[in-house]
Design an enzyme around this catalytic site. Structure first.
Site, PDB file in Angstrom:
ATOM      1  N   ARG A   7      33.398  -4.622 -11.396  1.00 51.27           N
ATOM      2  CA  ARG A   7      33.837  -5.788 -10.878  1.00 51.27           C
ATOM      3  C   ARG A   7      32.895  -6.376  -9.753  1.00 51.27           C
ATOM      4  O   ARG A   7      31.842  -6.909  -9.990  1.00 51.27           O
ATOM      5  CB  ARG A   7      35.118  -5.968 -10.386  1.00 51.27           C
ATOM      6  CG  ARG A   7      35.976  -7.641 -10.515  1.00 51.27           C
ATOM      7  CD  ARG A   7      35.481  -8.307  -9.158  1.00 51.27           C
ATOM      8  NE  ARG A   7      35.864  -7.827  -7.948  1.00 51.27           N
ATOM      9  CZ  ARG A   7      35.404  -8.295  -6.805  1.00 51.27           C
ATOM     10  NH1 ARG A   7      34.779  -9.617  -6.770  1.00 51.27           N
ATOM     11  NH2 ARG A   7      35.761  -7.884  -5.625  1.00 51.27           N
ATOM     12  N   HIS A  47      37.063  -2.159   2.508  1.00 52.21           N
ATOM     13  CA  HIS A  47      36.204  -2.450   1.272  1.00 52.21           C
ATOM     14  C   HIS A  47      34.727  -2.743   2.488  1.00 52.21           C
ATOM     15  O   HIS A  47      34.712  -3.823   2.923  1.00 52.21           O
ATOM     16  CB  HIS A  47      36.747  -3.607   0.673  1.00 52.21           C
ATOM     17  CG  HIS A  47      35.679  -4.315  -0.070  1.00 52.21           C
ATOM     18  ND1 HIS A  47      35.941  -3.863  -1.463  1.00 52.21           N
ATOM     19  CD2 HIS A  47      34.960  -5.095  -0.118  1.00 52.21           C
ATOM     20  CE1 HIS A  47      34.885  -4.775  -2.063  1.00 52.21           C
ATOM     21  NE2 HIS A  47      34.206  -5.412  -1.184  1.00 52.21           N
ATOM     22  N   HIS A  97      30.553  -3.433   2.733  1.00 50.85           N
ATOM     23  CA  HIS A  97      29.309  -3.726   2.017  1.00 50.85           C
ATOM     24  C   HIS A  97      28.298  -2.593   3.065  1.00 50.85           C
ATOM     25  O   HIS A  97      28.495  -2.939   4.322  1.00 50.85           O
ATOM     26  CB  HIS A  97      28.886  -5.088   1.752  1.00 50.85           C
ATOM     27  CG  HIS A  97      29.799  -5.492   0.784  1.00 50.85           C
ATOM     28  ND1 HIS A  97      29.137  -5.783  -0.626  1.00 50.85           N
ATOM     29  CD2 HIS A  97      30.948  -5.656   0.405  1.00 50.85           C
ATOM     30  CE1 HIS A  97      29.864  -6.109  -1.515  1.00 50.85           C
ATOM     31  NE2 HIS A  97      30.970  -6.116  -0.945  1.00 50.85           N
ATOM     32  N   CYS A 144      28.080 -10.492  -3.206  1.00 54.61           N
ATOM     33  CA  CYS A 144      28.946 -11.774  -3.550  1.00 54.61           C
ATOM     34  C   CYS A 144      28.033 -12.906  -3.942  1.00 54.61           C
ATOM     35  O   CYS A 144      27.239 -13.258  -3.179  1.00 54.61           O
ATOM     36  CB  CYS A 144      29.724 -12.037  -2.400  1.00 54.61           C
ATOM     37  SG  CYS A 144      30.812 -13.540  -2.468  1.00 54.61           S
ATOM     38  N   ASN A 152      27.991  -3.014  -2.247  1.00 51.68           N
ATOM     39  CA  ASN A 152      29.050  -2.013  -1.722  1.00 51.68           C
ATOM     40  C   ASN A 152      28.396  -0.794  -1.375  1.00 51.68           C
ATOM     41  O   ASN A 152      27.465  -0.150  -1.820  1.00 51.68           O
ATOM     42  CB  ASN A 152      30.130  -1.858  -2.844  1.00 51.68           C
ATOM     43  CG  ASN A 152      30.772  -3.284  -3.216  1.00 51.68           C
ATOM     44  OD1 ASN A 152      31.586  -3.708  -2.507  1.00 51.68           O
ATOM     45  ND2 ASN A 152      29.966  -3.852  -4.184  1.00 51.68           N
TER      46      ASN A 152
HETATM   47 ZN    ZN Z   1      33.019  -6.738  -1.981  1.00 49.82          ZN
END
Ligand code: ZN
Length: 308
Positions: A13, A205, A207, A238, A247
């Protein structure tokens, strides 16, 4: 400290949504199957957003209709609004992840909403997931900094976490959407969120835009967080954040954790092979991870694979 860390694989995703190579559905399913073979048991596989704005996720219904079910694998679908929530539930996602936004600049561009509006919206649509008996989690995006507004107050992140928990989020993720966090700030924000939402499980999360992702993960684990997002090969970015890069790479995180004696259930060698497959076949371009180039250490079977 918990010696078991859960990796949430976000490659299919967050990893693919901004990649210049548009991965066909059958190749995506191959990717997902390789991840499962490498030990992944929880992954972001779909995003129920406007396909005109995020063309790479236009086949999310088809992907969810074809993913292998069972074997303890949980698929997460992303939703930003009521329509997305309904689509994610119809597609039989095992879990829906809703995105609250910690700052207005990014929020208005990414999902046309202010922080408070995303919290209000979650209040209304979390009920749909509750009624369907599907767990819902919340990612607070740009929780460490906003590409348009700059610094994001800790108090606002804590406020959103409290609202997410109150509306029934089982898990809250702090998202460093543009890769600006530092390990000390990670500690401070985790402490603030834990105080604001004491019942919720926390997830992070990161990056690796400015090369601090592994240091940030170290700080998060030291603070007691045991759920970490990562993407195979370190792919991702993004579409609505300028200069956002990948990521943190799953194999880089798994290597660090296994070296330190943590269990993840992931087979490092198979994850590295999957990252290399992305380079040669899946995406046909280089990926950012270090381990896909350097390999693990020491060589040979990993004693911690599938040990729980
Ligand atoms: Zn992200």
């Amino acid at each position: 400290m918990n010696r078991r860390i859960e990796i949430v694989e976000v490659g299919p995703r967050d990893g693919l949504q901004n990649d210049p190579a548009l991965m066909p559905t059958d190749v995506k399913l191959d990717f997902i199957n390789r991840l499962i073979a490498a030990g992944v048991r929880r992954m972001e596989a779909a995003s129920f957003v406007n396909p005109k704005l995020v063309p790479a996720m236009a086949d999310s219904d088809a992907v969810m209709a074809a993913v292998p079910r069972g074997r303890g694998v949980k698929y997460i679908g992303l939703a930003l609004n009521e329509r997305g929530m309904r689509r994610a539930l119809e597609a039989r996602c095992d879990e829906v992840n809703f995105v609250m936004v910690a700052s207005e600049g990014f929020g208005l561009r990414n999902q046309n909403a202010t922080p408070e509006q995303t919290a209000d919206l979650f209040d209304r649509i979390a009920v749909l997931a509750h009624d369907a008996g599907v767990p819902v989690s919340v990612t607070i995006s740009v929780a460490f900094g906003d590409p348009f507004d700059g610094e994001v107050p800790v108090a606002r992140v804590a406020m959103l976490a409290a609202r997410a928990a109150k509306a029934g989020a089982v898990e809250i993720a702090l998202g460093d959407t543009i890769g600006v966090a530092d390990p000390w700030d990670v500690r401070a924000r985790i402490d603030a969120v834990r105080a604001a939402a004491p019942g919720a499980r926390l997830r992070v999360h990161f990056h690796n835009t400015r090369n601090t992702a592994l240091a940030n993960i170290f700080a998060a684990v030291e603070a007691g967080v045991d759920v970490i997002d990562a993407s195979c090969g370190g792919i991702g970015g993004c579409p609505f954040a300028p200069a956002a890069t990948g990521n943190v790479a799953t194999e880089d995180v798994v290597y660090m954790l296994h070296r330190a004696g943590f269990e993840t259930g992931i087979d490092l060698e198979q994850m590295i092979e999957t990252a290399q497959w992305l380079e040669t076949d899946g995406l046909k371009h280089k990926v950012e991870s270090m381990l896909s180039k350097a390999g693990g250490f020491p060589r040979g079977p990993d004693p911690r694979v599938r040990s729980s």
